[in-house]
Design a protein around this motif. Structure first.
Motif, PDB file in Angstrom:
ATOM      1  N   ARG A   1      11.927   9.259   0.787  1.00  0.00           N
ATOM      2  CA  ARG A   1      10.877   8.378   0.291  1.00  0.00           C
ATOM      3  C   ARG A   1       9.508   9.077   0.255  1.00  0.00           C
ATOM      4  O   ARG A   1       8.678   8.803  -0.603  1.00  0.00           O
ATOM      5  CB  ARG A   1      10.813   7.122   1.172  1.00  0.00           C
ATOM      6  CG  ARG A   1       9.968   6.028   0.616  1.00  0.00           C
ATOM      7  CD  ARG A   1      10.266   4.707   1.260  1.00  0.00           C
ATOM      8  NE  ARG A   1      11.136   3.883   0.438  1.00  0.00           N
ATOM      9  CZ  ARG A   1      10.755   3.276  -0.668  1.00  0.00           C
ATOM     10  NH1 ARG A   1       9.526   3.388  -1.095  1.00  0.00           N
ATOM     11  NH2 ARG A   1      11.595   2.550  -1.356  1.00  0.00           N
TER      12      ARG A   1
ATOM     13  N   ALA B   1       7.482  -3.921   5.601  1.00  0.00           N
ATOM     14  CA  ALA B   1       8.443  -4.389   4.596  1.00  0.00           C
ATOM     15  C   ALA B   1       8.771  -5.855   4.905  1.00  0.00           C
ATOM     16  O   ALA B   1       8.815  -6.261   6.077  1.00  0.00           O
ATOM     17  CB  ALA B   1       9.699  -3.532   4.653  1.00  0.00           C
ATOM     18  N   ASN B   2       8.939  -6.643   3.878  1.00  0.00           N
ATOM     19  CA  ASN B   2       9.282  -8.077   3.965  1.00  0.00           C
ATOM     20  C   ASN B   2       8.148  -8.980   4.436  1.00  0.00           C
ATOM     21  O   ASN B   2       8.356 -10.172   4.649  1.00  0.00           O
ATOM     22  CB  ASN B   2      10.537  -8.305   4.821  1.00  0.00           C
ATOM     23  CG  ASN B   2      11.753  -7.726   4.142  1.00  0.00           C
ATOM     24  OD1 ASN B   2      11.817  -7.719   2.910  1.00  0.00           O
ATOM     25  ND2 ASN B   2      12.683  -7.211   4.910  1.00  0.00           N
TER      26      ASN B   2
ATOM     27  N   GLY C   1      10.943  -2.884  -5.977  1.00  0.00           N
ATOM     28  CA  GLY C   1      11.325  -3.340  -4.639  1.00  0.00           C
ATOM     29  C   GLY C   1      10.355  -4.400  -4.130  1.00  0.00           C
ATOM     30  O   GLY C   1      10.762  -5.398  -3.520  1.00  0.00           O
TER      31      GLY C   1
ATOM     32  N   GLY D   1       2.894  -3.421  -6.843  1.00  0.00           N
ATOM     33  CA  GLY D   1       3.906  -2.540  -6.262  1.00  0.00           C
ATOM     34  C   GLY D   1       4.985  -2.264  -7.285  1.00  0.00           C
ATOM     35  O   GLY D   1       4.779  -2.482  -8.486  1.00  0.00           O
TER      36      GLY D   1
ATOM     37  N   ARG E   1      11.533  11.310  -5.786  1.00  0.00           N
ATOM     38  CA  ARG E   1      12.772  11.248  -5.010  1.00  0.00           C
ATOM     39  C   ARG E   1      13.963  10.859  -5.886  1.00  0.00           C
ATOM     40  O   ARG E   1      15.090  11.280  -5.632  1.00  0.00           O
ATOM     41  CB  ARG E   1      12.639  10.276  -3.832  1.00  0.00           C
ATOM     42  CG  ARG E   1      12.548   8.788  -4.207  1.00  0.00           C
ATOM     43  CD  ARG E   1      12.141   7.955  -2.991  1.00  0.00           C
ATOM     44  NE  ARG E   1      12.144   6.519  -3.208  1.00  0.00           N
ATOM     45  CZ  ARG E   1      11.178   5.828  -3.812  1.00  0.00           C
ATOM     46  NH1 ARG E   1      10.114   6.468  -4.305  1.00  0.00           N
ATOM     47  NH2 ARG E   1      11.264   4.525  -3.938  1.00  0.00           N
TER      48      ARG E   1
ATOM     49  N   GLU F   1       1.677  -5.351   5.641  1.00  0.00           N
ATOM     50  CA  GLU F   1       1.650  -4.452   6.802  1.00  0.00           C
ATOM     51  C   GLU F   1       3.026  -3.931   7.154  1.00  0.00           C
ATOM     52  O   GLU F   1       3.172  -3.058   8.010  1.00  0.00           O
ATOM     53  CB  GLU F   1       1.057  -5.203   8.002  1.00  0.00           C
ATOM     54  CG  GLU F   1      -0.449  -5.392   7.831  1.00  0.00           C
ATOM     55  CD  GLU F   1      -1.012  -6.486   8.712  1.00  0.00           C
ATOM     56  OE1 GLU F   1      -0.292  -6.977   9.601  1.00  0.00           O
ATOM     57  OE2 GLU F   1      -2.182  -6.836   8.494  1.00  0.00           O
TER      58      GLU F   1
ATOM     59  N   GLY G   1       5.280   3.569  -4.646  1.00  0.00           N
ATOM     60  CA  GLY G   1       5.021   4.656  -5.602  1.00  0.00           C
ATOM     61  C   GLY G   1       4.234   5.792  -4.994  1.00  0.00           C
ATOM     62  O   GLY G   1       4.641   6.382  -3.999  1.00  0.00           O
TER      63      GLY G   1
ATOM     64  N   PRO H   1       0.813  -1.222   0.000  1.00  0.00           N
ATOM     65  CA  PRO H   1       0.000   0.000   0.000  1.00  0.00           C
ATOM     66  C   PRO H   1       0.844   1.268   0.000  1.00  0.00           C
ATOM     67  O   PRO H   1       0.322   2.355  -0.214  1.00  0.00           O
ATOM     68  CB  PRO H   1      -0.800  -0.116   1.312  1.00  0.00           C
ATOM     69  CG  PRO H   1       0.009  -0.999   2.193  1.00  0.00           C
ATOM     70  CD  PRO H   1       0.800  -1.915   1.301  1.00  0.00           C
TER      71      PRO H   1
HETATM   72  N1  ADP Z   1       3.362  -2.529   4.147  1.00  0.00           N
HETATM   73  C1  ADP Z   1       4.574  -2.044   3.908  1.00  0.00           C
HETATM   74  N2  ADP Z   1       5.093  -1.055   4.665  1.00  0.00           N
HETATM   75  C2  ADP Z   1       6.300  -0.527   4.401  1.00  0.00           C
HETATM   76  N3  ADP Z   1       7.113  -0.954   3.410  1.00  0.00           N
HETATM   77  C3  ADP Z   1       6.659  -1.940   2.638  1.00  0.00           C
HETATM   78  C4  ADP Z   1       5.371  -2.539   2.840  1.00  0.00           C
HETATM   79  N4  ADP Z   1       5.199  -3.500   1.916  1.00  0.00           N
HETATM   80  C5  ADP Z   1       6.321  -3.510   1.154  1.00  0.00           C
HETATM   81  N5  ADP Z   1       7.204  -2.589   1.588  1.00  0.00           N
HETATM   82  C6  ADP Z   1       8.526  -2.246   1.050  1.00  0.00           C
HETATM   83  O1  ADP Z   1       8.422  -1.043   0.322  1.00  0.00           O
HETATM   84  C7  ADP Z   1       9.571  -0.912  -0.532  1.00  0.00           C
HETATM   85  C8  ADP Z   1       9.243  -0.188  -1.814  1.00  0.00           C
HETATM   86  O2  ADP Z   1       8.242  -0.843  -2.469  1.00  0.00           O
HETATM   87  P1  ADP Z   1       7.885  -0.688  -3.999  1.00  0.00           P
HETATM   88  O3  ADP Z   1       6.535  -1.307  -4.143  1.00  0.00           O
HETATM   89  O4  ADP Z   1       8.946  -1.222  -4.831  1.00  0.00           O
HETATM   90  O5  ADP Z   1       7.721   0.873  -4.212  1.00  0.00           O
HETATM   91  P2  ADP Z   1       8.677   1.951  -4.900  1.00  0.00           P
HETATM   92  O6  ADP Z   1       8.729   1.616  -6.338  1.00  0.00           O
HETATM   93  O7  ADP Z   1       8.002   3.262  -4.662  1.00  0.00           O
HETATM   94  O8  ADP Z   1      10.022   1.845  -4.266  1.00  0.00           O
HETATM   95  C9  ADP Z   1      10.028  -2.325  -0.782  1.00  0.00           C
HETATM   96  O9  ADP Z   1      11.336  -2.414  -0.302  1.00  0.00           O
HETATM   97  C10 ADP Z   1       9.094  -3.201   0.039  1.00  0.00           C
HETATM   98  O10 ADP Z   1       9.844  -4.201   0.708  1.00  0.00           O
END
Ligand code: ADP
Ligand code: 1PW
Ligand code: CA
Length: 547
Positions: A311, A179-180, A205, A202, A317, A177, A148, A145
């Motif tokens: 971010r 990252a990871n 990443g 997403g 960014r 909820e 981008g 969520p």
């Molecule tokens: N619920 C979450 N809260 C915070 N970070 C998250 C969540 N889910 C995924 N991520 C992490 O967010 C980072 C960026 O995600 P991504 O979808 O690639 O967006 P962007 O292209 O804007 O970087 C990834 O490293 C991912 O692991």
């Protein structure tokens, strides 16, 4: 109605206000208008304009239950309306290819006089669709969520879920909820047998999370140790679909030619399959990460490290950090060694772009070839003078390994325009220390048609493996004169040692948008380890096939 030869079913039906002959052939649905000819007493003649849809690009067929039809069946006033004479209807949803690789889901509704014919059409079309066994029925969806512009959930609900519903695909949806979350769920919890594929909503990443979760899970299930750089990894049977909702989304763009959620959803529905190489990255025999797009040290590592602090700016960014990193104009000393690819996979400057059904990617090296090569290597001492390996010492502004073109909206042809998705190689691009103006010219060429490799300070190699070792204060190798480029910047060996202070700084590696915590790495391309719900970029003339 006919039912002969290769026609599966053929009827005269009504579409909007026109009478049409509709035919379902084994692989194609076709319809054309039958015009009432006032001049001919005998009745009808066929119009030239035949419309066709390939069965493999039909999303679904449904009984049409809309208000107009309900009215028509209720025997009310408008007796002369065609819908009155043809009160039963079915709707075919199909892929309409518009310009620039953009796909839309279009509907065509056919009305009939007879309920049985209507039902027969639905049944036989569905039978034809059920033969297409490559289509997924159950998908596991992960939504980031926060990727981008933080629109992942909305994009999925408004643009993707309706297409999946229409196609009768069942989904389990997880909104992450933290990252990871997705990676860990795939690694240990998810019951993979329940699904035909995984969908990533997403950016690059988030894709990286899914990739790691899935590949690690499969290796664990098969008892393969990822820490062994030469381990033969087990390919993933589940395909991955990417709904672009991130910042760069280069994996989506480089595999389907556009970053559009509906297009991605349709590639998933029709069950496309695109194999893809994965680089495994190790540090001293310990597994670090996988990468499918960019492994970048120097410029792209610094851009990413800086951008993480901003971010909150969303995709912008990267513009800010790109500008700052460009101004700081850092360079880094290091030694790059690589094992060049065989000649049969082409060259990064051959201008043969990887397109749907790419011939080069179909020549997958057999596991026997790879095995022979691996065992041959083990017999030799493990230093950089190994036969077949090349070694380059230098000061670099950027070291980029592009396993695919890395095309994205910012750079429509990408970092390596002729890189292949599934040939078992990566294009290693070395950008040596040069002036700011020279580096700017090089960057600018990523956005136009000029060759970004045509600079004295840039070299590019198609490789199967490479290693990188940053220089340390107490370890700056003496440069081998034969390895140097023909550069105005050449310095004699003695001055290299004197100036080593300015080249022992370290950058970090940008690995598909994630920072690596080690700088000395060994990289090996795993040919076609995963498959995406994509078909590669189609040649432009393929567009506008359908109505
Ligand atoms: N619920 C979450 N809260 C915070 N970070 C998250 C969540 N889910 C995924 N991520 C992490 O967010 C980072 C960026 O995600 P991504 O979808 O690639 O967006 P962007 O292209 O804007 O970087 C990834 O490293 C991912 O692991
Ligand atoms: C003078 C202007 C010059 C502009 C040159 C632009 C070249 C752009 C080439 C971009 C190649 C991007 C490769 C993809 C990297 C992604 O994995 C990563 C992470 O993307 P994500 O944020 O997860 O979608 N993005 C970046 C910018 O590092
Ligand atoms: Ca490749």
């Amino acid at each position: 109605m006919e039912n002969n030869n290769d026609k599966i079913i053929c009827s005269e039906l009504f579409q909007k206000h026109r009478k049409v002959e509709v035919v379902l052939y084994p692989a194609v649905l076709a319809w054309k208008e039958i015009e009432k000819s006032s001049k001919r007493s005998s009745g009808t003649c066929e119009s030239e304009h035949r419309q066709t849809v390939e069965v493999c690009e039909i999303v679904a067929v449904h009984k049409t239950e809309d208000e107009v039809d309900a009215q028509a069946r209720s025997h009310t006033k408008r007796i002369n309306q065609p819908s009155q004479q043809y009160p039963y209807a079915f709707t075919v949803s199909y892929v309409r290819k518009t310009r620039q690789h953009l796909w839309r889901c279009a509907d065509v509704t056919f009305h009939c006089a007879d309920q049985q014919i209507c039902e027969q059409w639905i049944q036989v079309t569905n039978e034809q669709l059920s033969i297409l066994t490559n289509r997924p029925k159950n998908l596991l969806v992960y939504i980031n969520p926060y990727g981008g512009k933080r629109r992942g959930e909305r994009i999925y609900e408004q643009k993707v879920a309706p297409v999946f519903r229409r196609a009768g695909i069942l989904t389990d949806v997880i909104v992450t909820e933290r990252a990871n979350h997705a990676r860990d769920h795939l690694k240990t919890e998810a019951n993979l047998d329940d699904y035909d594929g995984v969908v990533c909503v997403g950016g690059d990443g988030m894709f990286s999370e899914i990739l790691h979760g899935l590949v690690t899970r499969i290796q664990t299930d098969h008892g393969v140790d990822q820490n062994q750089p030469d381990a033969e990894l087990v390919p993933c049977s589940l395909r991955i679909g990417i709904i672009p909702a991130g910042s760069t989304d280069c994996i989506c763009f480089a595999t389907q030619g556009t970053n559009d959620p509906v297009t991605s959803a349709l590639h998933i529905v029709v069950g496309d399959s695109q194999p893809m190489d994965v680089c495994s990255v190790h540090h001293n025999g310990v597994f670090l990460k996988y990468s499918v797009s960019l492994l970048g040290y120097g410029f792209y590592g610094d851009v990413l490290a800086d951008s993480e602090r901003n971010r909150w700016l969303g995709p912008a960014r990267y513009d800010l950090s790109g500008f700052k990193t460009f101004l700081s104009h850092n360079h880094y000393g290091g030694t790059v060694s690589f094992l060049p690819a065989d000649d049969n996979v082409g060259h990064p400057r051959d201008k043969l772009q990887c397109r749907s059904g790419c011939r080069i990617c179909q020549h997958k090296p057999s596991s026997k070839d790879e095995h022979d090569e691996a065992s041959e290597e083990k017999e030799k001492p493990a230093d950089d003078s190994d036969r077949g390996w090349s070694v380059i010492h230098g000061k670099f502004i950027a070291i980029n390994s592009a396993s695919m073109s890395c095309a994205c909206p910012r750079s429509p042809k990408g970092l390596s325009p002729s890189a292949h998705l599934a040939d078992g190689t990566t294009d290693l691009i070395l950008v040596r220390k040069c002036s700011r103006l020279d580096f700017f010219k090089h960057l600018l060429r990523h956005t136009n048609n000029n060759d970004q490799f045509d600079h004295w300070f840039v070299e590019v190699h198609r490789v199967r493996k490479f290693r990188f070792q940053p220089w340390h204060h107490n370890f700056v190798p003496l440069e081998d004169a034969s390895e140097r480029p023909l550069s105005p910047d050449l310095s004699p060996i003695s001055s290299l040692q004197e100036t080593c202070d300015d080249c022992t700084a370290e950058s970090s590696w940008n690995c598909d948008g994630e920072i690596l915590h080690h700088t000395a790495i060994q990289v090996s391309v795993q040919c076609q380890l995963i498959r995406l719900f994509a078909r590669g970029i189609e040649e432009q003339q393929d567009a506008e096939v359908a109505v």
